[in-house]
Design a protein around this motif. Structure first.
Motif, PDB file in Angstrom:
ATOM      1  N   PRO A 145       0.817  -1.211   0.000  1.00 33.87           N
ATOM      2  CA  PRO A 145       0.000   0.000   0.000  1.00 33.87           C
ATOM      3  C   PRO A 145       0.850   1.261   0.000  1.00 33.87           C
ATOM      4  N   TYR A 146       1.976   1.191   0.652  1.00 26.82           N
ATOM      5  CA  TYR A 146       2.833   2.382   0.680  1.00 26.82           C
ATOM      6  C   TYR A 146       3.474   2.624  -0.695  1.00 26.82           C
ATOM      7  N   ILE A 183       2.097   1.679  -3.527  1.00 26.39           N
ATOM      8  CA  ILE A 183       1.012   2.159  -4.390  1.00 26.39           C
ATOM      9  C   ILE A 183       0.745   3.626  -4.096  1.00 26.39           C
ATOM     10  N   ALA A 184       0.727   3.998  -2.839  1.00 27.47           N
ATOM     11  CA  ALA A 184       0.484   5.390  -2.466  1.00 27.47           C
ATOM     12  C   ALA A 184       1.610   6.270  -2.997  1.00 27.47           C
ATOM     13  N   ALA A 185       2.840   5.775  -2.898  1.00 27.80           N
ATOM     14  CA  ALA A 185       3.976   6.556  -3.381  1.00 27.80           C
ATOM     15  C   ALA A 185       3.893   6.707  -4.892  1.00 27.80           C
ATOM     16  N   LEU A 206       1.115   6.524  -6.730  1.00 34.62           N
ATOM     17  CA  LEU A 206       0.015   7.438  -7.006  1.00 34.62           C
ATOM     18  C   LEU A 206       0.419   8.884  -6.715  1.00 34.62           C
ATOM     19  N   GLY A 207       1.146   9.104  -5.656  1.00 34.39           N
ATOM     20  CA  GLY A 207       1.616  10.455  -5.316  1.00 34.39           C
ATOM     21  C   GLY A 207       2.568  10.980  -6.371  1.00 34.39           C
TER      22      GLY A 207
END
Length: 183
Positions: free
Chosen positions: A7-8, A10-12, A14-15
């Motif tokens: 998730p981190y 993916i979040a990174a 996406l960011g």
């Protein structure tokens, strides 16, 4: 642990994608603003060049007009001088012919004279006149009078040439000294 990191990641990702899109949008806006400013500069430059072209065209037209006016003035001066010269030469020829034919005479005042056939060229000169001290008048020989008049005509042609040159100079360059007085 890998599951906990996904998730981190993916979040990174996406960011990073959102950040890249934001940077792209900011760059696109800056590029559009720069292109708009460049287009405005191009339009101003085109207007400036158009104004310069119009000014150059107007200046060229004024120069052409001034040239045409000067040409017309030169043609008029040339025609007037030619007409005057032709009239003078016609009068001159007529008068010379009349002198040669003897229908016109040139008279000169004389103070002393001797007879043509006296053979005494070195003798004392006799006073001409009618006894009251006044000068007598003598007619020149027609051939001599015609030659004298021809010399005077040659001189007049030279004077006419100088007048024509002065008219030309005053037409081409009106600021020449003595040209304002002749207008």
């Amino acid at each position: 642990m890998l599951r906990a990191i996904i998730p981190y990641v993916i979040a990174a990702l996406l960011g990073a994608a959102v950040g890249a899109e934001v940077l792209h949008l900011i760059g696109a806006r800056q590029l559009a603003a720069e292109q708009a400013a460049h287009a405005k500069d191009n339009e101003q430059h085109a207007n400036d060049m158009l104004n310069v072209s119009h000014a150059a065209l107007e200046g060229e037209q004024r120069a052409i007009d001034a040239h045409n006016v000067a040409q017309a003035a030169l043609a008029a001066a040339d025609a007037a001088i030619t007409q005057e010269k032709d009239a003078h030469e016609t009068d001159n020829r007529s008068y010379r012919a009349a002198l040669a034919a003897g229908t016109e005479r040139v008279r000169v005042a004389v103070r002393n004279c001797s007879a043509a056939g006296s053979g005494n060229a070195t003798g004392p000169a006799r006073a001409a006149g009618v006894g009251d001290g006044s000068a007598a008048v003598a007619d020149l020989d027609p051939a001599v009078a015609e030659r004298v008049f021809r010399v005077a005509g040659d001189d007049q042609r030279e004077i006419d040439k100088v007048k024509a040159l002065q008219a030309y100079v005053c037409t081409v360059r009106p600021s020449t000294p003595d040209c304002e007085a002749k207008r």
